[in-house]
Design a protein around this motif. Structure first.
Motif, short mmCIF file in Angstrom:
data_model
loop_
_atom_site.label_atom_id
_atom_site.label_comp_id
_atom_site.label_asym_id
_atom_site.label_seq_id
_atom_site.Cartn_x
_atom_site.Cartn_y
_atom_site.Cartn_z
N GLY A 1 0.79 -1.23 -0.01
CA GLY A 1 0.15 -0.08 -0.12
C GLY A 1 0.58 1.38 -0.03
O GLY A 1 2.04 1.17 0.30
N TYR A 2 0.33 2.26 -0.21
CA TYR A 2 1.26 3.57 -0.49
C TYR A 2 0.38 4.75 -0.80
O TYR A 2 -0.85 4.78 -1.01
CB TYR A 2 2.10 3.52 -1.63
N ASP A 3 0.98 5.96 -0.39
CA ASP A 3 0.20 7.24 -0.55
C ASP A 3 1.37 7.87 -1.53
O ASP A 3 2.31 7.99 -1.49
CB ASP A 3 0.28 8.14 0.72
N VAL A 4 0.55 8.72 -2.46
CA VAL A 4 1.25 9.73 -3.44
C VAL A 4 0.98 11.02 -3.11
O VAL A 4 -0.38 11.13 -2.78
CB VAL A 4 0.98 9.35 -4.79
N MET A 5 1.71 11.90 -2.94
CA MET A 5 1.53 13.21 -2.53
C MET A 5 2.33 14.15 -3.50
O MET A 5 3.53 14.17 -3.43
CB MET A 5 1.76 13.43 -1.13
N ILE A 6 1.45 14.78 -3.90
CA ILE A 6 2.06 15.97 -5.06
C ILE A 6 1.77 17.07 -4.60
O ILE A 6 0.47 17.64 -4.76
CB ILE A 6 1.80 15.82 -6.57
N ASN A 7 2.64 18.11 -4.00
CA ASN A 7 2.02 19.47 -3.54
C ASN A 7 2.14 20.59 -4.49
O ASN A 7 3.05 20.30 -5.66
CB ASN A 7 2.67 19.84 -2.18
N SER A 8 1.70 21.68 -4.21
CA SER A 8 1.92 22.88 -5.17
C SER A 8 2.61 24.17 -4.82
O SER A 8 2.59 24.95 -5.49
CB SER A 8 0.31 23.55 -5.41
N ASP A 9 3.48 23.86 -3.61
CA ASP A 9 4.08 24.84 -3.19
C ASP A 9 5.60 24.60 -2.38
O ASP A 9 6.16 25.21 -1.74
CB ASP A 9 3.54 25.47 -1.85
N GLU A 10 6.37 23.35 -3.28
CA GLU A 10 7.62 22.99 -2.44
C GLU A 10 8.44 24.06 -3.17
O GLU A 10 9.38 24.01 -2.01
CB GLU A 10 7.77 21.64 -3.52
N GLU A 11 8.60 24.57 -4.21
CA GLU A 11 9.40 25.50 -4.73
C GLU A 11 9.73 26.60 -3.61
O GLU A 11 10.65 27.36 -3.56
CB GLU A 11 9.37 26.23 -6.17
N THR A 12 8.55 26.93 -2.75
CA THR A 12 8.80 28.09 -1.90
C THR A 12 8.60 27.82 -0.32
O THR A 12 8.26 28.50 0.55
CB THR A 12 7.47 29.14 -2.18
N GLY A 13 8.74 26.35 -0.40
CA GLY A 13 9.02 25.97 0.96
C GLY A 13 8.01 25.09 1.69
O GLY A 13 8.23 24.45 2.83
N SER A 14 7.11 24.64 0.96
CA SER A 14 5.90 23.53 1.37
C SER A 14 5.27 24.13 2.54
O SER A 14 4.84 23.07 3.30
CB SER A 14 6.65 22.33 1.63
N PHE A 15 5.08 25.45 2.75
CA PHE A 15 4.54 25.96 3.92
C PHE A 15 2.97 25.47 4.03
O PHE A 15 2.19 25.15 5.19
CB PHE A 15 4.62 27.33 4.23
N SER A 16 2.27 25.44 2.77
CA SER A 16 0.88 25.01 2.99
C SER A 16 0.80 23.78 2.76
O SER A 16 -0.53 23.16 3.04
CB SER A 16 0.03 25.90 1.83
N SER A 17 1.73 22.67 2.63
CA SER A 17 1.53 21.27 2.47
C SER A 17 2.47 20.68 3.69
O SER A 17 2.24 19.33 3.83
CB SER A 17 2.16 21.05 1.26
N ALA A 18 3.19 21.38 4.63
CA ALA A 18 4.21 20.69 5.73
C ALA A 18 3.06 19.77 6.40
O ALA A 18 3.49 18.87 6.68
CB ALA A 18 4.43 21.81 6.42
N ARG A 19 2.14 20.19 6.93
CA ARG A 19 1.19 19.31 7.77
C ARG A 19 0.62 18.08 7.17
O ARG A 19 0.65 16.90 7.42
CB ARG A 19 -0.24 19.95 8.38
N LEU A 20 0.33 18.14 5.74
CA LEU A 20 0.08 17.06 5.07
C LEU A 20 1.15 16.35 4.95
O LEU A 20 0.70 15.07 4.87
CB LEU A 20 -0.43 17.56 3.59
N ILE A 21 2.44 16.40 4.57
CA ILE A 21 3.51 15.71 4.38
C ILE A 21 3.67 15.07 5.67
O ILE A 21 3.94 13.61 5.65
CB ILE A 21 4.67 16.49 4.07
N GLU A 22 3.70 15.47 6.90
CA GLU A 22 4.01 14.83 8.07
C GLU A 22 2.93 13.89 8.26
O GLU A 22 2.91 12.78 8.82
CB GLU A 22 3.79 16.09 9.29
N ARG A 23 1.54 14.23 7.97
CA ARG A 23 0.39 13.13 8.12
C ARG A 23 0.77 11.87 7.26
O ARG A 23 0.65 10.59 7.78
CB ARG A 23 -0.92 13.88 7.90
N VAL A 24 0.97 12.02 5.92
CA VAL A 24 1.12 10.98 5.05
C VAL A 24 2.47 10.13 5.11
O VAL A 24 2.28 9.02 5.04
CB VAL A 24 0.77 11.37 3.60
N ALA A 25 3.30 10.80 5.89
CA ALA A 25 4.80 9.79 6.31
C ALA A 25 4.24 9.07 7.18
O ALA A 25 5.22 7.87 7.39
CB ALA A 25 5.69 11.11 6.50
#
Length: 402
Positions: free
Chosen positions: A155-179
């Motif tokens: 099983g796996y999760d794929v996460m593709i965010n929209s703000d990595e180039e500026t620091g992933s501030f709007s996706s940091a909590r999502l990354i932590e959750r799916v990890a």
């Protein structure tokens, strides 16, 4: 190749480089700079269509609120695109995380908008290597694993965010959750042109320090003023003095000031830190606090600090070393030499490692000159790197983790 199992062979036989290249060309043709939300929405929908080939639930996740500090010190919210999340067999015994980003550094008004082939094996285009090529590698590898029929254990999760180039501030909590709960992770930043991967990474922190003084006439009564530019420069010098072998400090810009005959009452200092250990983050934080307190007292100004250390350092710990060794062995069986070296750059791999998950964050295409108009992707690395990922995934699944 002779050492591969039947499952492993099946996991790479279905990879189609021509299809992958067509995919990259379509995605590169749409501008998806981090601040171009309509463009991100378009690319997000295209990615959702592509990743629908996987047997999982697809969600477009709203970004977390993010603020920025303008040149005049105003704090305001900024808009981001949604993040793509694909969840496949969440109850499987072996679960991995695969991440990438849909945004690029090239905004709507940037001169670099079109792709071209500089030779049959080199695609020059905005985001070709960083990382629309990598997203195609990720998708092809996962499709290959699914086609091999080993998916019921995996099983796996794929996460593709929209703000990595500026620091992933709007996706940091999502990354932590799916990890959480993952045995390992691959992120699809580009490898170097020769295939070298990023090993250990330092961290990063960005700060905007707003200084409010008092204006006065520069000739008639300057003593009544409180010079915000001078105070900001004093902070910059104090912070610059704390740099060392394991902490880079870059006071990058001071916004503010005005006419020559007015004592400036406003300034914003922008500072970047690059720590190479969690202890250096703590040292930097204490130095920021000390510099602000001393300058506020000595210059009689008010100071507000905005920002954070948003990317912790990423060491090569025991888990990461096992993952690198596994990928290196898979590469050897595919006649792909795999080496890695430390780098000062940062990415979402830093955040994943901070969540306690072993990660290799340069599993994408071979390419180079990223963040410039010369950015290029080496075409034949599409299938090469997809095979590498697929074989490494198959081995992680077969042994039940690392």
């Amino acid at each position: 190749m002779d050492r591969m199992t039947m499952d492993e062979r099946r996991s790479i036989e279905a990879i189609d480089q021509a299809e992958m290249l067509r995919q990259v060309e379509r995605w590169v043709a749409v501008n998806s700079g981090t601040r171009n939300v309509p463009g991100l929405n378009t690319v997000g929908a295209m990615l959702a269509d592509g990743f629908a080939a996987l047997p999982g639930a697809i969600t477009l996740v709203d970004p977390d609120p993010v603020e920025t500090v303008d040149a005049d010190g105003t704090v305001r919210a900024i808009e981001h695109g949604r993040h793509l999340l694909v969840s496949v067999r969440p109850e499987a015994p072996v679960r991995m995380l695969f991440t990438g980003h849909m945004d690029t550094v090239y905004g709507e008004t940037h001169a670099f908008q079109a792709m071209r082939y500089t030779d049959p094996n080199t695609l020059n285009g905005p985001g070709a290597a960083d990382m629309k090529g990598g997203l195609s590698v990720m998708l092809a590898a996962l499709k290959a694993v699914e086609a091999a029929g080993i998916g019921d254990r995996f099983g796996y999760d794929v996460m593709i965010n929209s703000d990595e180039e500026t620091g992933s501030f709007s996706s940091a909590r999502l990354i932590e959750r799916v990890a959480k709960g993952k045995v390992a992770a691959f992120t699809y930043e580009p490898a170097l042109p020769d295939g070298t991967l990023a090993g250990a990474r330092g961290g990063t922190g960005n700060f905007s320090i707003v200084v409010t003084g008092r204006s006065a006439h520069a000739g008639r009564n300057p003593e009544d003023g409180r010079n915000a530019i001078v105070a900001a420069a004093d902070i910059a010098l104090r912070l610059n003095a704390v740099r060392g072998p394991r902490l880079a400090v870059n006071p990058a810009k001071i916004d503010g000031g005005g006419p020559n005959n007015v004592v400036p009452d406003h300034a914003v200092l922008r500072v970047n830190f690059r720590p190479h250990g969690l202890d250096e983050i703590e040292r930097a934080r204490s130095q920021i606090d000390a510099a602000v307190a001393m300058v506020a007292a000595q210059h009689d100004v008010t100071i507000a600090v905005h920002g954070s250390f948003n990317r912790p350092p990423k060491p090569i710990d025991a888990g990461a070393a096992k993952l690198f060794a596994l990928v290196q062995a898979a590469g050897a069986d595919l006649s792909i030499p795999i080496a890695w070296r430390d780098t000062g750059g940062v990415c979402d791999g830093n955040n994943i490692a901070a969540a306690g998950v072993p990660v290799i964050d340069t599993m994408g295409v071979r390419g180079g000159a990223i963040h410039s108009a010369e950015e290029f992707m080496i075409v034949d690395s599409l299938a090469e790197r997809a095979r590498l990922s697929a074989l490494a995934i198959a081995r992680i699944v077969a042994q039940g983790g690392l």
